[in-house]
Design a protein around this motif. Structure first.
Motif: not given
Length: 116
Positions: A19-20, A54-56, A78-79, A113-115
């Motif tokens: 995802y990220c 990733c966990a986030v 969503l993607f 994603i950018n947090h």
């Protein structure tokens, strides 16, 4: 989940969150195998429905299949790492991931994603 299936998902993702695109190497949180379509939405445990996450990203995605586009406010898918091409929907600007499409923008927002 069978070990062979887990290895297949990890190899396909090349050790990156699908995802990220954060690499597992250097990440403080363990990566997880996500059901893209959650099991309670009748998603199956098959290679085409699994993504390394990733966990986030996995935590914010949860069972979501859609979100609201921050620009238009419309409900948007969503993607989907098995159906969509990452570079079409996202780009990097410095260390920030930018949604290039409505799917990209929505995914960046829902998964935060950018947090920091």
């Amino acid at each position: 989940m069978e070990a062979a299936l887990q290895r297949r998902v990890w190899r396909r993702a090349d050790g990156r969150c699908e995802y990220c695109h954060l690499p597992q190497a250097g990440s403080q949180a363990a990566f997880e195998i996500d059901h893209i379509v959650a099991r309670h939405h009748h998603g199956r445990t098959v290679p085409g429905n699994l993504a390394l996450s990733c966990a986030v990203c996995n935590g914010y995605k949860g069972p979501n299949l859609t979100g609201r586009d921050p620009r238009s406010g419309k409900i948007t898918p969503l993607f989907h790492p098995r159906r969509h091409k990452w570079s079409y929907h996202f780009r990097y600007e410095g260390g920030t991931r930018i949604g290039r499409t409505v799917i990209g923008r929505t995914t960046v927002g829902v998964l935060r994603i950018n947090h920091p």
